[in-house]
Design a protein around this motif. Structure first.
Motif, PDB file in Angstrom:
ATOM      1  N   GLN A  26       0.817  -1.213   0.000  1.00  0.00           N
ATOM      2  CA  GLN A  26       0.000   0.000   0.000  1.00  0.00           C
ATOM      3  C   GLN A  26       0.852   1.265   0.000  1.00  0.00           C
ATOM      4  OE1 GLN A  26      -2.296  -1.057   3.546  1.00  0.00           O
ATOM      5  NE2 GLN A  26      -4.081  -1.322   2.252  1.00  0.00           N
ATOM      6  N   ASP A  27       2.153   1.071   0.060  1.00  0.00           N
ATOM      7  CA  ASP A  27       3.054   2.217   0.097  1.00  0.00           C
ATOM      8  C   ASP A  27       3.358   2.680  -1.326  1.00  0.00           C
ATOM      9  OD1 ASP A  27       4.971   4.083   0.611  1.00  0.00           O
ATOM     10  OD2 ASP A  27       6.550   2.627   1.024  1.00  0.00           O
ATOM     11  N   LEU A  28       2.895   3.886  -1.655  1.00  0.00           N
ATOM     12  CA  LEU A  28       3.058   4.376  -3.030  1.00  0.00           C
ATOM     13  C   LEU A  28       4.529   4.592  -3.383  1.00  0.00           C
ATOM     14  CD1 LEU A  28       0.082   6.856  -2.919  1.00  0.00           C
ATOM     15  CD2 LEU A  28       0.252   4.971  -4.513  1.00  0.00           C
ATOM     16  N   HIS A  29       5.353   4.936  -2.410  1.00  0.00           N
ATOM     17  CA  HIS A  29       6.772   5.180  -2.695  1.00  0.00           C
ATOM     18  C   HIS A  29       7.474   3.907  -3.168  1.00  0.00           C
ATOM     19  CE1 HIS A  29       6.758   9.257  -1.262  1.00  0.00           C
ATOM     20  NE2 HIS A  29       6.208   8.896  -0.117  1.00  0.00           N
ATOM     21  N   MET A  31       6.136   1.397  -4.790  1.00  0.00           N
ATOM     22  CA  MET A  31       5.547   0.765  -5.981  1.00  0.00           C
ATOM     23  C   MET A  31       6.418   1.057  -7.198  1.00  0.00           C
ATOM     24  SD  MET A  31       1.467   1.390  -5.705  1.00  0.00           S
ATOM     25  CE  MET A  31       0.530   0.801  -4.305  1.00  0.00           C
ATOM     26  N   GLY A  32       6.563   0.066  -8.035  1.00  0.00           N
ATOM     27  CA  GLY A  32       7.335   0.238  -9.267  1.00  0.00           C
ATOM     28  C   GLY A  32       6.521   0.985 -10.319  1.00  0.00           C
ATOM     29  N   TRP A  33       7.159   1.224 -11.486  1.00  0.00           N
ATOM     30  CA  TRP A  33       6.493   1.992 -12.543  1.00  0.00           C
ATOM     31  C   TRP A  33       5.193   1.311 -12.985  1.00  0.00           C
ATOM     32  CZ3 TRP A  33       4.953   0.832 -17.480  1.00  0.00           C
ATOM     33  CH2 TRP A  33       4.504   1.918 -18.239  1.00  0.00           C
ATOM     34  N   GLN A  36       3.224  -0.886 -11.453  1.00  0.00           N
ATOM     35  CA  GLN A  36       2.171  -0.886 -10.420  1.00  0.00           C
ATOM     36  C   GLN A  36       1.623   0.523 -10.189  1.00  0.00           C
ATOM     37  OE1 GLN A  36       3.415  -2.460  -6.619  1.00  0.00           O
ATOM     38  NE2 GLN A  36       1.322  -3.041  -6.069  1.00  0.00           N
ATOM     39  N   GLY A  37       2.497   1.515 -10.319  1.00  0.00           N
ATOM     40  CA  GLY A  37       2.062   2.885 -10.078  1.00  0.00           C
ATOM     41  C   GLY A  37       1.348   3.507 -11.259  1.00  0.00           C
ATOM     42  N   THR A  38       1.704   3.077 -12.456  1.00  0.00           N
ATOM     43  CA  THR A  38       1.131   3.704 -13.643  1.00  0.00           C
ATOM     44  C   THR A  38      -0.030   2.909 -14.221  1.00  0.00           C
ATOM     45  OG1 THR A  38       3.370   4.440 -14.105  1.00  0.00           O
ATOM     46  CG2 THR A  38       1.779   4.726 -15.861  1.00  0.00           C
ATOM     47  N   LEU A  39       0.127   1.601 -14.267  1.00  0.00           N
ATOM     48  CA  LEU A  39      -0.936   0.746 -14.817  1.00  0.00           C
ATOM     49  C   LEU A  39      -1.341  -0.279 -13.755  1.00  0.00           C
ATOM     50  CD1 LEU A  39       0.889   0.120 -18.206  1.00  0.00           C
ATOM     51  CD2 LEU A  39      -1.067   1.622 -17.902  1.00  0.00           C
ATOM     52  N   PRO A  40      -1.976   0.195 -12.664  1.00  0.00           N
ATOM     53  CA  PRO A  40      -2.226  -0.711 -11.533  1.00  0.00           C
ATOM     54  C   PRO A  40      -3.090  -1.921 -11.882  1.00  0.00           C
ATOM     55  CG  PRO A  40      -3.359   1.396 -11.226  1.00  0.00           C
ATOM     56  CD  PRO A  40      -2.472   1.558 -12.406  1.00  0.00           C
ATOM     57  N   ASP A  41      -4.085  -1.712 -12.761  1.00  0.00           N
ATOM     58  CA  ASP A  41      -4.967  -2.849 -13.092  1.00  0.00           C
ATOM     59  C   ASP A  41      -4.193  -3.933 -13.841  1.00  0.00           C
ATOM     60  OD1 ASP A  41      -6.919  -1.363 -11.951  1.00  0.00           O
ATOM     61  OD2 ASP A  41      -7.705  -0.572 -13.828  1.00  0.00           O
ATOM     62  N   GLN A  70      -9.822  -2.864   9.967  1.00  0.00           N
ATOM     63  CA  GLN A  70      -9.850  -1.543  10.573  1.00  0.00           C
ATOM     64  C   GLN A  70     -11.091  -0.801  10.088  1.00  0.00           C
ATOM     65  OE1 GLN A  70      -6.593   0.948   9.660  1.00  0.00           O
ATOM     66  NE2 GLN A  70      -5.254  -0.012  11.156  1.00  0.00           N
ATOM     67  N   GLY A  71     -11.821  -0.211  10.954  1.00  0.00           N
ATOM     68  CA  GLY A  71     -12.969   0.585  10.538  1.00  0.00           C
ATOM     69  C   GLY A  71     -14.236  -0.233  10.335  1.00  0.00           C
TER      70      GLY A  71
END
Lengths: 459, 193
Positions: free
Chosen positions: A86-89, A91-93, A95-100, A298-299
């Motif tokens: 869940q950490d955006l920092h 994540m690779g290119w 996963q960050g750009t084309l997550p689906d 949580q929640g």
């Protein structure tokens, strides 16, 4: 000429959830490993990596680790945490750009081998196990699911090194316990895997006879090799103290539920039944203490509060206090205090004819009255039927459950030390070590070399 | 000398869904109850219709209305719905008048109905499925500009991507602000017990 003494039998135990995890299935795994170590086995456990337990699910109880026999060797093969990241920092290119696309690709890569998110762990388990087997051979493999990738690990080790294995169905895999229907469509790969795993196993273990029968029906050729090892309770984790009978104090009765409250359980029926039960003079002012989490995430507590008639802050509302109290989660090493505090234990359970629930054994071990709030055909009946202080409405109709609660309350008030001792004597047969003996015997019989004489030593 | 006042924590919550989900609403509620200030970036004004938010939530919009704010959607709307509407409106203003044009007027009405059907078909059958898939990428630059322009990201305690549509943009912001914790988790810690 000298003769070397036969070495202790070596067991490889594949148990993803192992202390310090506090997942519900961990107690069976802990007890099994301890039981085998006490029976003279050299036990190696393959468990989940600590990073997953602490950072991903955050569900740990470090005190529980102290109860693991120090002779047990625990290895923690790596698990690819990409899908839980869940950490955006970090994540690779892709996963960050084309997550689906990244997610689909990741799933395809993993699930083409085995239909579960724990494949990478299972693969690393096989590598770790075969390396260890090369150094000093294992005599047997015991795998417990879920996750069921543990079974695939055992099967792979069997294929690669010929080590016999046992699959322990601590949980149900292909049967949905809440609908009593198959959990997967007919051509799902889980069926092929299950057939392979059960077909090649030396034994397959289930927690109740209903589950054994369902699997025996699907896999008749393996039926003779199937056995039942119920969950039981752990005397080393539950010091129930002397049987003192009911409370002598002049105070309202305390009902207690211990465990996670889930959306599948008849929570609304329980709350309504308790509201009605409090209208009887015997239960005037009584409280129902809920010791545990509301929901798994949580929640998730927010959706349960209105069902329990509680305010968003978890407190009872001034105008409609029905006696329900949230007491929060409890460490396994502190549950004895919870049982001591409550006069009647509420067995709230989801599911139907295939569900036993582990907590019922602990409930019985206290020798206190138990009142049931669950579907009448639940498999736990097998176990509860002989318990002298069991109160059930055989229904989820709140009025009838309320009456059962009142009867349980009366029994709690009148409980004598002798009645409590009698109830505890019934529960003693479900001590985990007693229930695990047949499994240990069965696995010992699988060993293909001479073994030293059995000397039980509980650490 | 007086102690310096403790800095009030601030979380930037990014979402590009058209509606604020109950999960996100509960998250905002929990944070604000704990005294956390929130900068909430949503796609358009309509996203928050009928939703009461605490005063600690500072709302930012990417568009007033995505339908007319995004050039691609605006062009599609104009070409597929507005322009044919205008043409038929003009045509009928002529054909409605003369008695000899009754037949032509009836034909125009029928064509109008057909056109309306075709326009909806183009929108829902062709344009929308493609746009929906590409939306998160088409919105990145606009959303990023909106976020960078109106929100102090460098001074935030956390950037939260609250839905999957906003993830590519949030990932880029995380790269721009490596010192700010950036996550997809609706994590309430350490502010909410």
């Amino acid at each position: 000429m000298t003769f070397s003494r036969p070495k202790a039998p070596r067991l490889l135990y594949v148990a993803f959830y192992f202390p310090p995890s506090r997942a519900s299935g961990v107690y069976r795994a802990r007890a099994t490993a301890n039981h085998f170590a006490a029976a003279g086995w050299d036990v190696t456990v393959l468990a989940a990596p600590l990073r997953f337990l602490y950072d991903v699910i955050g569900s740990v109880d470090e005190k529980l680790s102290e109860t693991v026999d120090p002779r047990i060797h625990v290895e923690r093969p790596e698990l690819d945490l990409t899908r839980w990241n869940q950490d955006l920092h970090s994540m690779g290119w892709l996963q960050g750009t084309l997550p689906d696309i990244a997610t689909k690709l990741h799933r395809w890569r993993e699930e083409r081998y085995f239909p579960e998110p724990y494949v990478s762990w299972a693969r690393n388990c096989v590598t770790t196990a075969l390396e260890a087997h090369g150094r000093e051979p294992f005599d047997a493999v015991l795998a417990t699911g879920n996750p069921f990738a543990a079974f695939a690990t055992a099967w792979e080790i069997h294929k690669a090194a010929g080590v016999p294995y046992v699959a322990d169905y601590r949980d149900s895999w292909t049967l949905d316990l809440f609908s009593d229907e198959p959990a997967f469509p007919p051509k799902h790969p889980a069926w092929g895997w299950e057939q392979r795993i059960i077909g090649d196993s030396s034994h397959t273990v289930f927690v109740n006879d209903a589950l054994r029968a369902w699997h025996a029906d699907r896999y008749p050729r393996a039926a003779e090799r199937m056995m039942v090892v119920p969950n039981g309770w752990d005397p080393d984790l539950l010091d129930v103290g002397p049987a003192a009978g009911g409370t002598a104090e002049d105070r309202p009765l305390r009902f207690g539920y211990l465990g996670t409250v889930t959306g599948k359980q008849p929570v609304v029926e329980m709350a309504e039944a308790f509201r009605q039960a409090r209208e009887y003079p015997e239960l005037a002012g009584a409280e129902l203490n809920i010791h545990g989490h509301l929901g798994f995430f949580q929640g998730s507590h927010a959706s349960f509060l209105p069902l329990l008639g509680l305010e968003p802050n978890g407190e009872p509302s001034a105008e409609s206090d029905h006696g329900l109290r949230l007491r929060g989660p409890v460490s396994k090493t502190e549950v004895a205090g919870v049982y001591e505090h409550n006069d009647v234990l509420v067995f709230l359970a989801a599911g139907g004819k295939y569900v036993t629930s582990g907590k019922i054994f602990e409930y019985m071990a206290t020798g206190k009255p138990i009142v049931s709030v669950h579907a009448p055909e639940i498999a736990a009946r097998e176990v509860l039927a002989g318990y002298p202080l069991w109160f059930t409405a055989d229904s989820l109709e709140p009025g009838l459950v309320a009456k059962a609660m009142v009867e349980a309350g009366r029994a709690a008030r009148a409980l004598t030390p002798e009645q409590q001792a009698e109830a505890r004597a019934y529960a003693d047969r479900f001590q985990r070590d007693i229930l695990l003996d047949p499994l240990e015997d069965a696995i010992r019989a699988m060993v293909r070399r001479p073994l030293p004489a059995v000397e039980v030593n509980h650490g | 000398m007086a102690e310096p006042a403790e800095k009030q924590p601030r979380v930037v919550v990014l979402t590009l869904n058209y509606k604020l989900t109950p999960r996100v609403q509960a998250y905002l509620e929990d944070l604000t109850k704990a005294g956390v200030r929130v900068d909430l970036l949503v796609v358009e004004r309509r996203t928050l219709e009928d939703i009461d938010l605490d005063d600690l939530v500072n709302v930012h919009h990417v568009f007033d209305s995505e339908m007319y704010g995004h050039p691609l959607r605006r062009v599609e709307r104009r070409l597929v719905f507005d322009l044919p509407s205008k043409v038929f409106h003009k045509t009928r203003s002529v054909t409605r008048e003369g008695e000899r044009l009754v037949l032509l007027d009836k034909a125009a009405t029928k064509v109008r109905r057909g056109q309306s059907y075709v326009s909806r078909g183009i929108h829902y059958g062709i344009f929308w499925p493609v746009f929906r898939r590409a939306r998160k990428y088409l919105l990145i630059s606009r959303a990023k500009k909106a976020a960078l322009r109106s929100i102090d990201l460098a001074g935030a305690d956390r950037i939260v991507a609250a839905d999957s549509s906003v993830l590519p943009m949030a990932w880029r912001l995380a790269k721009l602000f490596p010192g700010v914790k950036a996550t997809t988790a609706l994590d309430r810690k350490p502010w909410v017990k």
